[in-house]
Structure formats: C-alpha cells, structure tokens
Design a protein around this motif. Structure first.
Motif, PDB file in Angstrom:
ATOM      1  N   VAL A  84       0.839  -1.203   0.000  1.00 30.86           N
ATOM      2  CA  VAL A  84       0.000   0.000   0.000  1.00 30.86           C
ATOM      3  C   VAL A  84       0.870   1.249   0.000  1.00 30.86           C
ATOM      4  O   VAL A  84       0.612   2.197  -0.740  1.00 30.86           O
ATOM      5  N   LEU A  85       1.913   1.262   0.819  1.00 31.67           N
ATOM      6  CA  LEU A  85       2.788   2.433   0.876  1.00 31.67           C
ATOM      7  C   LEU A  85       3.539   2.650  -0.426  1.00 31.67           C
ATOM      8  O   LEU A  85       3.800   3.785  -0.808  1.00 31.67           O
ATOM      9  N   SER A  86       3.902   1.582  -1.117  1.00 36.29           N
ATOM     10  CA  SER A  86       4.650   1.743  -2.363  1.00 36.29           C
ATOM     11  C   SER A  86       3.741   2.055  -3.545  1.00 36.29           C
ATOM     12  O   SER A  86       4.199   2.597  -4.546  1.00 36.29           O
ATOM     13  N   THR A  87       2.459   1.732  -3.440  1.00 34.37           N
ATOM     14  CA  THR A  87       1.528   1.979  -4.540  1.00 34.37           C
ATOM     15  C   THR A  87       1.108   3.439  -4.613  1.00 34.37           C
ATOM     16  O   THR A  87       1.023   4.016  -5.688  1.00 34.37           O
ATOM     17  N   PHE A  88       0.851   4.017  -3.482  1.00 33.51           N
ATOM     18  CA  PHE A  88       0.386   5.398  -3.435  1.00 33.51           C
ATOM     19  C   PHE A  88       1.510   6.289  -2.928  1.00 33.51           C
ATOM     20  O   PHE A  88       2.022   6.082  -1.836  1.00 33.51           O
ATOM     21  N   THR A  89       1.889   7.299  -3.697  1.00 34.70           N
ATOM     22  CA  THR A  89       2.997   8.163  -3.293  1.00 34.70           C
ATOM     23  C   THR A  89       2.575   9.191  -2.253  1.00 34.70           C
ATOM     24  O   THR A  89       3.418   9.736  -1.558  1.00 34.70           O
ATOM     25  N   ASP A  90       1.292   9.461  -2.132  1.00 36.51           N
ATOM     26  CA  ASP A  90       0.838  10.456  -1.161  1.00 36.51           C
ATOM     27  C   ASP A  90       0.896   9.933   0.271  1.00 36.51           C
ATOM     28  O   ASP A  90       1.147  10.684   1.200  1.00 36.51           O
ATOM     29  N   ILE A  91       0.663   8.637   0.461  1.00 34.90           N
ATOM     30  CA  ILE A  91       0.618   8.070   1.815  1.00 34.90           C
ATOM     31  C   ILE A  91       1.992   8.107   2.481  1.00 34.90           C
ATOM     32  O   ILE A  91       2.102   8.572   3.618  1.00 34.90           O
ATOM     33  N   PRO A  92       3.079   7.634   1.837  1.00 29.47           N
ATOM     34  CA  PRO A  92       4.377   7.675   2.511  1.00 29.47           C
ATOM     35  C   PRO A  92       4.879   9.102   2.755  1.00 29.47           C
ATOM     36  O   PRO A  92       5.734   9.318   3.596  1.00 29.47           O
ATOM     37  N   ALA A  93       4.356  10.066   2.010  1.00 34.32           N
ATOM     38  CA  ALA A  93       4.812  11.445   2.154  1.00 34.32           C
ATOM     39  C   ALA A  93       4.133  12.177   3.305  1.00 34.32           C
ATOM     40  O   ALA A  93       4.488  13.314   3.596  1.00 34.32           O
ATOM     41  N   VAL A  94       3.186  11.537   3.981  1.00 34.45           N
ATOM     42  CA  VAL A  94       2.482  12.180   5.090  1.00 34.45           C
ATOM     43  C   VAL A  94       3.466  12.447   6.223  1.00 34.45           C
ATOM     44  O   VAL A  94       4.183  11.551   6.662  1.00 34.45           O
ATOM     45  N   SER A  95       3.502  13.681   6.680  1.00 36.50           N
ATOM     46  CA  SER A  95       4.414  14.066   7.751  1.00 36.50           C
ATOM     47  C   SER A  95       3.887  13.570   9.092  1.00 36.50           C
ATOM     48  O   SER A  95       2.731  13.775   9.434  1.00 36.50           O
ATOM     49  N   VAL A  96       4.761  12.909   9.849  1.00 36.29           N
ATOM     50  CA  VAL A  96       4.393  12.402  11.165  1.00 36.29           C
ATOM     51  C   VAL A  96       4.850  13.386  12.240  1.00 36.29           C
ATOM     52  O   VAL A  96       4.076  13.767  13.106  1.00 36.29           O
ATOM     53  N   SER A  97       6.105  13.784  12.150  1.00 36.92           N
ATOM     54  CA  SER A  97       6.657  14.726  13.124  1.00 36.92           C
ATOM     55  C   SER A  97       7.862  15.416  12.497  1.00 36.92           C
ATOM     56  O   SER A  97       8.899  14.783  12.290  1.00 36.92           O
ATOM     57  N   GLY A  98       7.742  16.691  12.185  1.00 37.20           N
ATOM     58  CA  GLY A  98       8.850  17.423  11.571  1.00 37.20           C
ATOM     59  C   GLY A  98       9.179  16.853  10.199  1.00 37.20           C
ATOM     60  O   GLY A  98       8.324  16.791   9.325  1.00 37.20           O
ATOM     61  N   ASN A  99      10.427  16.428  10.021  1.00 41.14           N
ATOM     62  CA  ASN A  99      10.856  15.840   8.743  1.00 41.14           C
ATOM     63  C   ASN A  99      10.580  14.346   8.654  1.00 41.14           C
ATOM     64  O   ASN A  99      10.839  13.733   7.625  1.00 41.14           O
ATOM     65  N   LEU A 100      10.076  13.752   9.721  1.00 40.01           N
ATOM     66  CA  LEU A 100       9.784  12.321   9.747  1.00 40.01           C
ATOM     67  C   LEU A 100       8.481  12.056   8.997  1.00 40.01           C
ATOM     68  O   LEU A 100       7.433  12.576   9.355  1.00 40.01           O
ATOM     69  N   THR A 101       8.564  11.248   7.956  1.00 41.22           N
ATOM     70  CA  THR A 101       7.368  10.914   7.182  1.00 41.22           C
ATOM     71  C   THR A 101       6.925   9.494   7.491  1.00 41.22           C
ATOM     72  O   THR A 101       7.666   8.714   8.091  1.00 41.22           O
ATOM     73  N   LEU A 102       5.731   9.170   7.063  1.00 42.58           N
ATOM     74  CA  LEU A 102       5.190   7.836   7.296  1.00 42.58           C
ATOM     75  C   LEU A 102       6.038   6.771   6.600  1.00 42.58           C
ATOM     76  O   LEU A 102       6.247   5.688   7.141  1.00 42.58           O
ATOM     77  N   GLY A 103       6.559   7.075   5.418  1.00 39.57           N
ATOM     78  CA  GLY A 103       7.412   6.127   4.697  1.00 39.57           C
ATOM     79  C   GLY A 103       8.704   5.832   5.437  1.00 39.57           C
ATOM     80  O   GLY A 103       9.141   4.681   5.535  1.00 39.57           O
ATOM     81  N   ILE A 104       9.338   6.874   5.980  1.00 40.00           N
ATOM     82  CA  ILE A 104      10.577   6.683   6.733  1.00 40.00           C
ATOM     83  C   ILE A 104      10.291   5.920   8.017  1.00 40.00           C
ATOM     84  O   ILE A 104      11.032   5.007   8.391  1.00 40.00           O
TER      85      ILE A 104
END
Length: 54
Positions: free
Chosen positions: A8-28
């Motif tokens: 799911v994370l690799s299929t949609f580029t918008d989901i991993p780019a969601v910011s969790v905290s500062g520069n930390l994204t959901l993908g990272i």
C-alpha cells in the motif's frame, strides 16, 4: 501484515509522504519499523537456535 502495508505504501505516493513529526514521514517511519522487526526476529531466531560447531 507488513507485506500488505508495504504494498500500500509503495503503490500510493501520497501516503508515505504524510508528515508524522517534523521531517519524519510515514514512509521513513515504516522503513525504520521494518528494519527493527527484521533485527528483532533474527535475534530471536538466533537465541532459540544456537549455532552448532562442526
């Protein structure tokens, strides 16, 4: 579950780019959790099955 979430994370580029905290994204965050899961399971396997000297 980890495989499905990775797909799911690799299929949609918008989901991993969601910011969790500062520069930390959901993908990272997901990548770090996957690495931690791998290390933990490898460690647990090695702890249960000690190496045999041949």
């Amino acid at each position: 579950m980890p495989l499905a979430a990775g797909i799911v994370l690799s299929t949609f580029t918008d989901i991993p780019a969601v910011s969790v905290s500062g520069n930390l994204t959901l993908g990272i965050l997901w990548s770090v959790l996957q690495c931690g899961l791998f290390v933990a399971t490898a460690w647990a396997y090695e702890a249960r099955h000690p190496a045999v000297n041949r």
